[in-house]
Write a protein that holds these residues in place. Structure first.
Motif, PDB file in Angstrom:
ATOM      1  N   LEU A   1      75.813  -6.887 -62.834  1.00 26.52           N
ATOM      2  CA  LEU A   1      76.239  -8.265 -62.630  1.00 26.52           C
ATOM      3  C   LEU A   1      75.647  -9.180 -63.705  1.00 26.52           C
ATOM      4  O   LEU A   1      76.326 -10.039 -64.260  1.00 26.52           O
ATOM      5  CB  LEU A   1      75.740  -8.708 -61.253  1.00 26.52           C
ATOM      6  N   SER A   2      74.364  -8.961 -64.009  1.00 24.83           N
ATOM      7  CA  SER A   2      73.695  -9.840 -64.969  1.00 24.83           C
ATOM      8  C   SER A   2      74.300  -9.705 -66.353  1.00 24.83           C
ATOM      9  O   SER A   2      74.572 -10.704 -67.017  1.00 24.83           O
ATOM     10  CB  SER A   2      72.210  -9.505 -65.052  1.00 24.83           C
TER      11      SER A   2
ATOM     12  N   VAL B   1      72.787  -5.379 -59.596  1.00 26.34           N
ATOM     13  CA  VAL B   1      72.350  -6.655 -60.169  1.00 26.34           C
ATOM     14  C   VAL B   1      72.283  -6.550 -61.692  1.00 26.34           C
ATOM     15  O   VAL B   1      72.637  -7.493 -62.399  1.00 26.34           O
ATOM     16  CB  VAL B   1      70.980  -7.064 -59.598  1.00 26.34           C
ATOM     17  N   LEU B   2      71.861  -5.387 -62.175  1.00 23.96           N
ATOM     18  CA  LEU B   2      71.828  -5.186 -63.626  1.00 23.96           C
ATOM     19  C   LEU B   2      73.228  -5.368 -64.212  1.00 23.96           C
ATOM     20  O   LEU B   2      73.419  -6.093 -65.197  1.00 23.96           O
ATOM     21  CB  LEU B   2      71.294  -3.784 -63.940  1.00 23.96           C
TER      22      LEU B   2
END
Lengths: 166, 419
Positions: A63-64, A60-61
């Protein structure tokens, strides 16, 4: 001369968009598959993947920050455009130049700071999951900030050359 | 010097500079003035990777964009018409209910007006609802599901406040229903006064519409059933939602093609990425504020002046309304909530109740000038001026204010289901 430069920059950006699209889709697919696998393994086989949690959180890191870099190219960041709405064309242009310049500079500072951060982590060591060192996953910071700085800088340059809002 | 820099950042923030960079700059500058190594800003941002809940944002937003891209909205409108069409003001209530449901299942990601407004506005005007009423209704309906699960702002509040997100979901339900009911009463009144036609409803028609929308109707059952049965964690329920929606849109409905998926993924990731980096920058800036004991100072300042809980709640609402007008909902949550939470706790306000108050205020902010996301989206979608739309939304905002007052002073509305 300037128009060829501008179109070359645009072509390079478009090409990179394809690479970026592929990377983002792959990452989302991997994350979703991993989440689903975890549920199935737990509910039906009472087991699980040890590294899955860390993988999901770091995914997620990535992706963000990659998403934020993409947003920089399409001008889709969350902003408050109160002043530009109140101004006429010329004022809007000036503000857009100013805010692109600001964004580019802040991204450069963030790049520099994250470079130092990753170097520091390299020396201290430590593994996130599956033998992957922390600093590997943290390279997303300098990478995405460099990309954002380039994109804001590019938008600024194109805007100034063509006299359009960056 | 510091004051000047603060003012410059403030001006840049309202000039369209990305908010995540404004917050980052604030963090970098404050670390610099404290003489702290700037790479510590990154350590704070890296705390994002310690949070297992953020992935739920990605999944819910993706599922929302998928639904918005398909034809789920149209089916929901048809079902709501079959349910409420016979009421005076029926179509207006259809608009409220379908918008709220759609906003909720798409995680309040701002797609409702785009997806449903185009169907609902012409229908309302055709049934002789006054144009201003119709515009105001469609515009303010764009954020109505904000209090219903699984809205992204609720999850963000949960992340920031460390309150239980499933409990927050429950706490939002009755306040959301209350707002809808009050607005519904106004719609009936308007419908009667403008002598709008009603739609004949048959049981057969209802069964057919329900059958058509059955997959969308089951979606909340999947999400909430998974979470509240204890079977799934929040992020897992979100992952299941993605697969459920993917199967429906690709295999059952076939209203989305496989080659549309990359585009939808990129759209989702730019939106959620932009959101999470704001959270990251706010984490860094907040750590500076905590280090400087700013929340403590605010608490002491307020406690010295406000002695009673009721007065505090009134002031909190006024403050949040202003914040809602000036900031977008996500920045407001990540920047303001950490500062307010300790103060509110000193006045014995429940964390869940506070969350509902926050969201109810920010929901109003969606439709107020100068920074109302609903206004911007509706202005683009319907080609009307922002000024006109904000005037048209005024009666609806007044009703939402009444709901807000009830939500604020009757904590039971929020806490009944949780207990």
């Amino acid at each position: 001369m300037t128009t060829t430069l501008v179109s070359a920059v645009r072509r390079a950006d478009r090409l990179f968009h394809h690479v970026e699209d592929g990377l983002l889709v792959l990452l989302v697919a991997l994350l979703a598959a991993c989440s689903l696998a975890q549920i199935i393994l737990r509910e039906f086989f009472s087991t699980g993947l040890l590294w899955a949690d860390a993988f999901l959180r770091h995914g997620v890191l990535w992706l963000s920050f990659l998403g934020a870099a993409r947003a920089s190219s399409e001008n889709r960041h969350i902003t408050i455009d109160l002043l530009p709405r109140l101004l006429r064309r010329r004022g809007r242009f000036a503000l857009a130049v100013l805010s692109s310049l600001f964004s580019c500079v802040v991204c450069m500072v963030l790049f520099w700071a994250s470079w130092g951060f990753v170097q520091g982590e390299r020396l201290t060591g430590g593994k996130v999951f599956a033998g992957i060192p922390y600093w590997w996953v943290e390279t997303v910071f300098p990478f995405s900030f460099a990309l954002m700085a380039l994109r804001f800088g590019g938008r600024l340059a194109v805007g100034l050359l063509e006299g359009t809002e960056p | 010097m510091k004051a000047i820099l603060g003012v410059i950042l403030g001006v840049l923030a309202v000039s369209g500079a990305p908010l995540f960079l404004v917050f980052s700059a604030a963090a970098l500058l404050s670390f610099y003035f404290l003489g702290i190594n700037l790479s510590l800003v990154l350590i704070e941002m890296y705390r994002l990777a310690a949070n297992p809940l953020l992935i739920a944002l990605v999944y819910f937003a993706f599922a929302g964009y998928l639904l918005a891209e398909g034809s789920a909205g149209r089916r929901l409108v048809r079902l709501a018409t079959a349910l409420f069409g016979w009421l005076p003001g029926g179509l207006a209530i259809v608009c409220l209910v379908s918008c709220a449901f759609f906003t909720a299942i798409t995680g309040a990601s701002g797609v409702t007006i785009v997806a449903l407004g185009g169907i609902l506005l012409p229908a309302l005007i055709e049934e002789r609802y006054p144009e201003n009423f119709s515009l105001g209704l469609v515009t303010s309906s764009g954020s109505l599901g904000l209090l219903f699960p699984p809205s992204l702002p609720i999850i963000i509040y949960g992340v920031v406040s460390s309150a239980s997100i499933p409990k927050l979901f429950l706490a939002g339900v009755l306040p959301g229903v209350l707002s809808l009911t009050l607005l519904g009463v106004y719609c009936v009144y308007k419908g009667v006064r403008s002598q709008c036609s009603t739609v004949a409803v048959t049981f057969k028609g209802f069964i057919r519409a329900a059958g058509e929308a059955v997959w969308e109707l089951l979606l909340p059952v999947v999400v909430l059933g998974g979470i509240f049965s204890g079977f799934l964690a929040l992020s897992e329920a979100a992952a299941v939602t993605v697969f459920y929606v993917l199967v429906i849109s690709l295999a059952v409905r076939r209203d989305i093609r496989l080659r549309q998926l990359p585009g939808i993924v990129v759209k989702t990731v730019t939106m959620v990425g932009g959101l999470i980096v704001i959270l990251g920058a706010a984490l860094a800036f907040n750590s500076f504020l905590v280090d400087q004991e700013v929340p403590m100072k605010i608490l002491r300042f307020i406690q010295a002046r406000v002695e009673n809980r009721i007065v505090f709640l009134i002031m909190l609402n006024l403050f949040l309304l202003v914040v809602g007008c000036l900031l977008d909902v996500y920045s407001a949550l990540v920047v303001i909530a950490p500062l307010i939470i300790p103060v509110a706790q000193a006045y014995q306000i429940d964390l869940l109740h506070l969350g509902v108050i926050f969201l109810a205020n920010l929901q109003i902010g969606y439709s107020t000038p100068p920074i109302g996301m609903n206004l911007f989206i509706a202005s683009l979608r319907f080609d009307r001026s922002i000024l006109r739309l904000s005037r048209a939304s005024l009666p609806f905002l007044a009703i939402l204010l009444v709901a807000l007052a009830i939500i604020t002073f009757v904590p039971e509305v929020s806490l009944l289901l949780v207990r």
